[in-house]
Write an enzyme that holds these catalytic residues in place. Structure first.
Site, short mmCIF file in Angstrom:
data_model
loop_
_atom_site.label_atom_id
_atom_site.label_comp_id
_atom_site.label_asym_id
_atom_site.label_seq_id
_atom_site.Cartn_x
_atom_site.Cartn_y
_atom_site.Cartn_z
N CYS A 95 0.88 -1.17 0.00
CA CYS A 95 0.00 0.00 0.00
C CYS A 95 0.91 1.22 0.00
O CYS A 95 2.03 1.15 -0.49
CB CYS A 95 -0.96 -0.03 1.20
SG CYS A 95 -0.14 0.10 2.81
N GLY A 96 0.47 2.31 0.56
CA GLY A 96 1.29 3.51 0.57
C GLY A 96 2.52 3.40 1.46
O GLY A 96 3.60 3.83 1.10
#
Length: 120
Positions: free
Chosen positions: A82-83
């Site tokens: 993810c981020g």
């Protein structure tokens, strides 16, 4: 009664139950793991703005619902990012609970990976 958990508590618990690798290890792991799937668990708009080459988008909000259709074989190696590694840790933990036994979270996520690997 115990105190309510914070997001950071949930993430810490999830990380304790899933295998994690550093961003610098991802390319070698993917190359050495036949059939490995790279899954971006960020929001659709984040994925559209840029993602790792070859990554498939299955957002954290729908991954538990969609994973069985896309990957019915629960031994499929799944590498999630993810981020920064928190949302993907939560998703990886749920997939483990669903019986996927080769789930790996990439700690550091997109923020680190975009400077290490080819992006689209």
């Amino acid at each position: 009664m115990s105190s309510p958990l914070k997001f950071s508590d949930l993430v810490a618990e999830a990380r304790s139950r899933v295998r994690e690798i550093r961003p610098t290890e991802l390319a070698a792991e993917l190359a050495a793991t036949p059939g490995a799937k790279l899954i971006d668990t960020r929001e659709e708009s984040e994925f559209a703005a840029g993602h790792l080459k070859g990554a498939e988008h299955i957002g954290k909000g729908v991954i538990e619902r969609d994973i069985e259709t896309k990957y019915p074989d629960r031994s499929t190696p799944l590498y999630l990012y993810c981020g920064g590694g928190s949302r993907s840790a939560l998703a990886a933990d749920n997939l483990k609970r669903m019986g996927y036994d080769k789930v790996v979270n990439v700690d550091g996520g997109w923020r680190a990976l975009k400077d290490l690997l080819p992006v689209e």
